[in-house]
Structure formats: C-alpha cells, structure tokens
Design an enzyme around this catalytic site. Structure first.
Site, PDB file in Angstrom:
ATOM      1  N   HIS A  11       0.812  -1.228   0.000  1.00 35.18           N
ATOM      2  CA  HIS A  11       0.000   0.000   0.000  1.00 35.18           C
ATOM      3  C   HIS A  11       0.843   1.275   0.000  1.00 35.18           C
ATOM      4  CE1 HIS A  11       0.088   0.113   4.565  1.00 35.18           C
ATOM      5  NE2 HIS A  11       0.121   1.416   4.295  1.00 35.18           N
ATOM      6  N   ASP A  69      -0.768  -7.424   1.364  1.00 36.22           N
ATOM      7  CA  ASP A  69      -0.132  -6.097   1.465  1.00 36.22           C
ATOM      8  C   ASP A  69       1.380  -6.271   1.643  1.00 36.22           C
ATOM      9  OD1 ASP A  69       0.291  -3.431   1.635  1.00 36.22           O
ATOM     10  OD2 ASP A  69      -0.660  -3.159   3.611  1.00 36.22           O
ATOM     11  N   GLY A  89       2.739   5.860   8.907  1.00 36.76           N
ATOM     12  CA  GLY A  89       4.171   6.103   8.753  1.00 36.76           C
ATOM     13  C   GLY A  89       5.010   4.910   9.182  1.00 36.76           C
ATOM     14  N   SER A 100       3.908   1.910   8.413  1.00 35.83           N
ATOM     15  CA  SER A 100       3.571   0.908   7.403  1.00 35.83           C
ATOM     16  C   SER A 100       4.792   0.427   6.649  1.00 35.83           C
ATOM     17  CB  SER A 100       2.612   1.514   6.389  1.00 35.83           C
ATOM     18  OG  SER A 100       1.372   1.636   6.982  1.00 35.83           O
ATOM     19  N   GLY A 101       4.807  -0.842   6.341  1.00 37.09           N
ATOM     20  CA  GLY A 101       5.926  -1.410   5.592  1.00 37.09           C
ATOM     21  C   GLY A 101       7.043  -1.875   6.504  1.00 37.09           C
TER      22      GLY A 101
HETATM   23  C1  4AZ Z   1      -1.192   3.525   8.391  1.00 35.01           C
HETATM   24  O1  4AZ Z   1      -2.012   4.371   8.118  1.00 35.01           O
HETATM   25  C2  4AZ Z   1      -1.462   2.644   9.562  1.00 35.01           C
HETATM   26  N1  4AZ Z   1      -2.712   0.785  13.967  1.00 35.01           N
HETATM   27  C3  4AZ Z   1      -0.529   1.704   9.941  1.00 35.01           C
HETATM   28  C4  4AZ Z   1      -0.776   0.886  11.021  1.00 35.01           C
HETATM   29  C5  4AZ Z   1      -1.952   1.004  11.694  1.00 35.01           C
HETATM   30  C6  4AZ Z   1      -2.883   1.944  11.353  1.00 35.01           C
HETATM   31  C7  4AZ Z   1      -2.622   2.768  10.263  1.00 35.01           C
HETATM   32  C8  4AZ Z   1      -2.203   0.109  12.868  1.00 35.01           C
HETATM   33  O2  4AZ Z   1      -0.144   3.393   7.778  1.00 35.01           O
END
Ligand code: 4AZ
Length: 841
Positions: A645, A697, A789, A791-792
């Site tokens: 994503h 993902d 932020g 993520s990944g």
């Molecule tokens: C995001 O938006 C995101 N609480 C990543 C992890 C989580 C929520 C949002 C988990 O990248």
C-alpha cells in the site's frame, strides 16, 4: 594381445576408461628400477609427513591456544595470586621489572615458591616454574605458578585445585623453618586461584607487556594493530598504577573484538596478577560508543589483559586511563530528602568499583511513603544464584536483589526507606539508576491501578487478561464481565480465547471444557480424534496438526513441516536457523547470516527511543520531497521488504515509480539523516494486493546498488512458511510513524513491544476482515500500536535460537492504539514463497 579398451558409464554418469597395455607397450627393466626407487622415495616422504602430522597434533603442546585436557595433549595448570611480604622494604625500583631490585627479589621469591611446592609430592611431580610479575606497596608480590601434566596423566587434572595449592603454600609459610628459608624472606599471606594459561606472562619479556602510571589527566593506549586489526594469538598485559591515595578508571571509547569470549577477550583485574578472584570484568564483542565499557579499581593498581586466537581479527580497542581520588570512589550513599529524586550505583555509568558499600536513606514528608523505581538494574556476576545474591547486591527492606532485572519497583511502609548496595572483591557491572517519589498511601496511584509490585498501571489494563503488573496482581480478584471467561485460577480471559488450543488461563481451564474428551486430540480445525493419533507418523488431522510438533515423523509433510532443499520434511517447530542440523542436506541451517545485531546494547528499561544499531534491518523510505513516509526491512544486500500500500494507490500513480523513492538504511535520526542512501531499481508489489481489503499487502524493493552490512545495517531473518509465532509471543514494532493518531512523525526511531494476538480473537475484533495473509498484534486494551508512517516496517520477533525473525509487515488497523483494535500485519509466513520466487531470498 590387443589392447582392450573398455568404456563404461560410472554410477555418477561420467565416463571413465581403463587401458590395458600390450607387452610392447610395457616398460623396460631399467625404467622398472627407477620406478621402484621413485616409489620408495615417495613412501619415505609420505612417512615423514605423517610422522610430522602426528607430532604436531598429538604430541606437541597445546600451549599456544590454551587448550587443556584435550586428548593426548599436555595440560598446563596455571595458578595466580599474591603474597604479602614482611621484612622487605618497599622501593620504587620494584615497580620496574628490568631493575636489579626487581630481579633479585623475584628470583628469591620464585625459588621460595619452588621450595613450597616441594612439600607436596603430588605438586612437586608436575611443578614447572613460577614467575613473579609485579610488586606493589605493602609489600605485595604478584605471581603465577605453572604445572605441566603429561598426556599420560591427564586423569589427575581435577586434583589440581586452588585448595591444594593453597594448602602447600600456606602450610609451608606457617612452618617457621620455611619462613626463614635460604632466601630470608617472610611471607605472611598468600592467595592462589586457577587462571587461564594464556595469562602466564613474564614482565621481563617486553613483547606487548606494559607498565603505565595513571595520573589525573587521561592518557590512552590501544590494542596492538589498532585500528586496522589485532594480530592473532596476542597475549598482552598492561599493569597500571596510581599514587596510593588514588584509584584507577579505565574506559574503552572504542571496543570491537571477536564476539566469542573464549577466543578473544579483554579482562580487567583489581590486582596486578590475572587472578580471577579479583577480576573486575571479562568482555568481548563490539560496544556502542554510547555504551562504553568503563571500569574502576578499588585500590591503586589494575591489570588489563588482552587475549586473541588465530581465527578472527577485529580492529581491537582504544582505552583511556586516569586516576581518581579514593575519596571520590568511596563516597556513596547519604540522606536523600525531598519528595522525589534519583541516585545511582557508585560512579555510574562506569562499572561500580569492587569492594564498595553504600547506604542511601530516603526520607519523604510525614504521612507519605516511598516508591523506588529502578530504570536500569545490572548487577550480574558469573556463578551467582539471583535468589540468594551472595556476592554483589542491592538490599531493600531485608531482601537482596542482583542479576539483570528489567523492571523493579518497590514501595516502603513508612516515610523512610533504606537502600544498601554492596560489591565484593570480584566482578562488577553497570549497576543501577533509581528514581524515587513520595506517594500518598491512601491513594498510591491517583487515577491508576496500584500493582502489588509498587508500580502504577492504567486502569484499563486491570483484568484485561494480560499480566501487566509483572506479578499478576492486575489479573487477580477480577469480576469477569460478560465477554470474559472465568478461569479456574480466578483469572479472566476473553471468551474468544476459550478452546483456541492455547492455554491462556495458565491452568488449562480455558481449554478443558472444549468439545473433545480428555483422552482426545483436538485438530487445528476443531475435529476431535483419539489422543494416540498424535505423533503416530500418520497425518490424521486434515491440517497435519497431530504430527506438527513431533520429534520425528520421517517423511510426513504437512503445513507445519519445514521443507528442506532436498524436499525432505522436518516435523519440528521452527527448525530453521536454530543451530541444529535437521535436514540431511543441512539446508535448514543455510542462509542464517541474519537477525543478529552486532552492537552490545544498554537495555535501559522503558523509553521508546531506539538505540543506534538496535534494529539494524529497519529502513526509512522517503518519497520525492516529502521525507519519510513508510518503513521497510533489509532482507538481503539488494532487497528490502515493505507493504504494497506504500506503492500501489489508484489516486497516486507516482508512488509506483521507483525513481521517486529513496531508501535510508542504518538510520536513527530523521533530522541528522544518519543513514545510508540507496535508490530503488524496481518495485515489486504482490500481484494480488487489493487496496480495498489490504489483502496481500506486501512489496519487494530491489536496490540500485547493494548495501554493505555494518554494525547498523543487517538483514532480518525471514521465517519459513511453517514457522510458528504463537499467540501471546512478545515481538517488537519499530518505525518513525506518527506518535499518536493524527499526530506528528517521530524524529528518532521508535520501538514498542507488542504481543501476537490469537487468530480467532483477531478475526472477531476486526469484524472478520482479516484474511489468512494477515495477523494481529498489539494489546486489546490499546495504548501500544503501529500507526501511520510505520507501514511497511517489520514486526520482529526474537527466537530462542538467538535470531530475530520477521513475523509481519505493518499494514493497517482501525485508528491506532485503540481499545479492541489491534494493529494488523501482513503475515510473512503465508507470503514467504512469493518472496522467494520474486527475489530469490
Ligand atoms: C497507516 O495508516 C497505519 N494501527 C498503519 C498501522 C496502523 C494503522 C494505520 C495500525 O499506515
């Protein structure tokens, strides 16, 4: 006869040929004699080589690497200690091993030692020599004695005990006639302890043997060969002295030696002999500049030794030494008034000195009580039972604490609390940092829950099924609510955890009332089968769970099996990289150079900032001019793992362009930008990734230029598809994501501990939005989570094998850190085959 030429295929498929010779082709007689001589010479050479090898490996001493007791190898037993001399005036020249005074006195003492060992025929038989290595005021003489046991007598090695040596020495010196033996020297006290034979050095030999004088201004010395690399088989010693009213502090601002203390190590002694009863510490490996090794002596002498083997040569160390007044070292403790404050072990962050006692009396206002919280507690010592703490300890209200404690919080019962600290003569450590506060006994934790351990936790953590206090006091006497199951031991656990094949209550009661009878096995899919189907080498459950955790179920392959490169199946939980060869082709232990962090870390308790090098696989992904937007992990020098994503978005096609991204590995601080930049050559998102469901993902990033592994850049291990990360396991999330929902991203890399959540619970709390490619981790009570932020980035779990494995990739969640809304992660095990197919990793 004609020559017959046969050609045939050997079993390995390669063709071999045998030629028979005709009589014409046969060699004439003269040449026959030549061949005979040649064969004879070759035989003699071979015999000589064999004899040399036998001598080398069987008869030659193993002195060089300190191996003792090896089959058919001579054993060297070396004892080291000190002797107190009477009737000998102290003279400054005794500090110089080249002086006449030193030589004369040491020769005499060496002769006396030889005489003393003659009193025990057993010791006399094996005694080789003694060497006096130093003198200090007192007059104290430091020595070692060596005994060589031939290969034929190796079984007597255990009889060489410190007691036996001391008996001979003390018995001899008590004997009045011996006291005034030929030398006229009187020895009043003596110590002896077994030491490493590699420590036996003669100070008159100038190779890597130094005597240094510590003064107020710091001076430095380094290991030989620094900063390139130290030589093999170093046997270096530095004797350091200071004036009588001072002690010595030695710090190592740079320290990088092989991470195996039996091969290469630095030892420091609170003595001038390598006497382990006076060892301050023994260290190896690599240390962060922010966590330097710093040791202090109790008196005005110190010995540093440096031993290396012939295998790995690292840069070595730089050391800085100086004197500090004894008064400064020995002043510790006192009265601490005021309603809050802090105190540390003496000289912290240096190792505390040996032979030190301190007492702090904390006095808070009348009517209040004291809470002490140890933020760091390192009082570790080899061979100490932490339930007894018979060596170094902190004592509070009659209980002694020692070892490495990750969270220690104690409360008093009056407004005064005494904290005592004791260090004995040997082995010291970093000590402690303590903070104290006054609290109102009527309300010890305003708006919070008061644990029996003394700490305060959020009220929402009480009776949530997790042991947040550390002593379960938050999970006892709970009134289970309607969504909770009452365990037989009084704990409350979410009803969703009942019959999930995890013993969540701890007493098995949540799994007892399940549909299967007690003598039945419940398969992963809920089917009950007779107990004897378990490990019968037959896959009875559809999912193979009856054979998943058996020591051996040869040939059985299920989803739980580790599949070797040769397609053999290993039915053992988490067989890969566990240092045991389970596959016949050893493929389970191949590609295991991952998941380790080179730096030794400080392990300060609490605090969310990560230390430099703590998460060497963490990567920051910067997008165009926006700076950090996503995380990733290093899985090889050319491949990073991240979330799809971050790159696939119908509304932002720019995200898919490799040249728009910069990757920073080994980074800690987003402002300092202290990472290594690599551009992205190719982005490979999973073809089945769905933006609406977040299924699959996962994405791979191929780097334009390979990374170089360093202390701060290392790959994380990827789990095999059969790897199990059980519910309840503690793992870590890391990233520069926002610090709270809608908040700002972090400047310093953050870390947080989360727990793997049971799949049934995960499914329920996410309204069945999780697929088998996802897993939940966090806390149902909320409070700790990944966020935008992050993520990944990796969900990293430490396995017993000593390696970090990536269980998940930060993917999504409903908000961040909300109650009953844990973080959802891409499940790496389910996507492992795709990673292999795309990257070859
Ligand atoms: C995001 O938006 C995101 N609480 C990543 C992890 C989580 C929520 C949002 C988990 O990248």
């Amino acid at each position: 006869m004609n020559s017959a030429r046969y050609e045939y295929d050997s079993h390995n498929g390669r063709s071999e040929r045998i030629d028979f010779l005709t009589s014409k082709e046969k060699v004439p007689k003269k040449r026959n004699i030549g061949i005979l001589i040649g064969v004879l010479v070759a035989f003699l050479i071979l015999a000589a080589v064999a004899a040399f090898l036998i001598w080398l490996f069987v008869f030659k001493d193993a002195e060089s690497d300190g191996i003792t007791g090896k089959l058919l190898t001579k054993s060297e037993q070396v004892f080291s200690g000190r002797m107190k001399l009477q009737n000998v005036p102290y003279n400054q020249n005794l500090e110089n091993a080249q002086s006449q005074e030193f030589q004369q006195l040491s020769n005499k003492l060496e002769a006396v030692l030889g005489e003393l060992y003659q009193t025990d025929p057993f010791l006399a038989k094996y005694y080789t020599k003694s060497t006096v290595t130093a003198f200090s005021e007192g007059v104290m003489a430091y020595y070692w004695s060596q005994f060589d046991i031939p290969p034929s007598d190796l079984e007597i090695v255990p009889e060489f005990s410190e007691e036996r040596i001391l008996d001979a020495l003390e018995g001899g010196i008590k004997d009045q006639r011996m006291r005034f033996s030929s030398s006229g020297i009187q020895i009043t006290e003596v110590t002896a302890s077994l030491t490493d034979a590699r420590m036996a050095r003669d100070p008159r030999d100038e190779d890597c043997f130094y005597t240094l004088e510590a003064v107020e201004k710091a001076e430095t010395f380094t290991s030989p060969g620094y900063p390139q690399h130290y030589p093999s088989k170093s046997r270096c010693q530095w004797q350091i002295r200071a004036s009588e009213e001072d002690t010595i502090s030695v710090s190592f601002p740079y320290f990088n030696i092989e991470d195996d203390c039996s091969n290469d190590f630095v030892s420091t002694f609170d003595s001038l002999s390598p006497d382990y009863s006076r060892a301050i510490t023994k260290k190896c490996g690599q240390r962060l500049p922010s966590n330097p090794l710093e040791v202090v002596s109790s008196g005005n002498i110190m010995l540093i030794t440096f031993i290396t083997d012939a295998k790995v040569q690292k840069p070595g160390f730089e050391a800085s030494y100086r004197s500090i007044p004894k008064t400064k070292v020995q002043t510790c403790g006192g009265i601490l008034s005021g309603n809050n404050g802090s105190f540390t072990s003496p000289l912290h962050p240096s190792f505390y000195p040996p032979s030190t006692d301190c007492k702090w009396t904390i006095q808070v206002s009348q009517g209040k009580e004291v809470r002490v919280n140890f933020k760091l507690f390192l009082i570790k010592e080899p061979g100490v039972d932490v339930r007894v703490c018979h060596k170094d300890y902190v004592e509070i209200m009659g209980t002694k604490y020692c070892g490495e404690v990750s969270s220690l919080s104690l409360t008093s019962s009056t407004n005064v609390l005494d904290v005592s600290f004791h260090s004995d003569k040997s082995y010291t450590d970093k000590g402690f940092i303590a903070e104290y506060t006054a609290y109102d006994p009527a309300n010890p934790c305003p708006d919070m829950f008061a644990c029996k351990t003394g700490i305060c936790i959020a009220n929402s953590l009480k009776c949530d099924g997790w042991n947040d206090c550390g002593d379960m006091s938050d999970e006892k006497q709970c009134q289970c609510d309607k969504d909770q199951f009452s365990c037989s031991n009084g704990l409350c656990k979410p009803k969703l955890w009942v019959c999930d094949r995890n013993n969540d209550c701890g007493d098995g009661s949540d799994e007892k009332l399940c549909s299967c009878e007690p003598n039945e096995w419940r398969c992963g899919n809920g089917v009950c089968l007779p107990q004897d189907v378990v490990c019968n080498n037959k896959m009875d459950c559809e999912d193979g769970s009856d054979e998943a955790s058996c020591k051996s179920s040869p040939g059985m392959c299920s989803d739980f099996s580790f599949v070797c490169s040769n397609k053999e199946c290993v039915n053992k939980v988490n067989a890969e990289c566990d240092r045991v060869n389970d596959c016949s082709d050893n493929s389970d232990e191949a590609n295991c150079d991952c998941g380790t962090r080179p730096y030794k870390l400080n392990r300060i308790v609490g605090g969310q900032n990560a230390e430099l090098g703590e998460w060497p696989w963490q990567v920051s992904l910067h997008f165009m001019t926006k700076g950090h937007v996503c995380g990733a992990s290093v899985i090889s020098k050319t491949w990073l793992l991240s979330a799809a994503h971050c790159f696939v978005s119908i509304t932002s096609p720019q995200n898919h362009v490799a040249s728009n991204w910069q990757t920073y590995s080994g980074m800690q601080d987003q402002i300092k930008m202290d990472g290594v930049l690599r551009k992205v050559k190719r982005i490979v998102p999973h073809p089945d990734y769905k933006e609406d469901t977040s299924d699959y993902d996962i994405a791979l990033l191929e780097l334009s230029v390979p990374l170089e592994y360093t202390n701060t850049i290392q790959p994380i291990c990827l789990p095999s598809s059969s790897h199990v990360f059980p519910a309840g396991m503690s793992c870590w999330i890391t990233g520069w994501g926002v610090l709270r929902e809608g908040g700002q991203t972090a400047q310093i890399l953050q870390k947080a501990l989360v727990k793997i959540i049971n799949d049934t619970v995960c499914d329920a709390v996410t309204n069945n939005q999780v697929t088998s490619r996802m897993l939940c981790s966090g806390f149902l009570a909320g409070g700790v989570d990944a966020c935008q932020g992050d993520s990944g980035g990796p969900l990293a779990c430490f396995e017993e094998s000593g390696k970090w494995f990536q269980a998940g990739i930060v993917s999504w969640g409903e908000g961040c850190a909300r109650r009953n809304k844990p973080g959802v992660y891409s499940r790496v095990t389910k996507l492992r085959d795709w990673i292999k197919k795309e990257s070859g990793i």
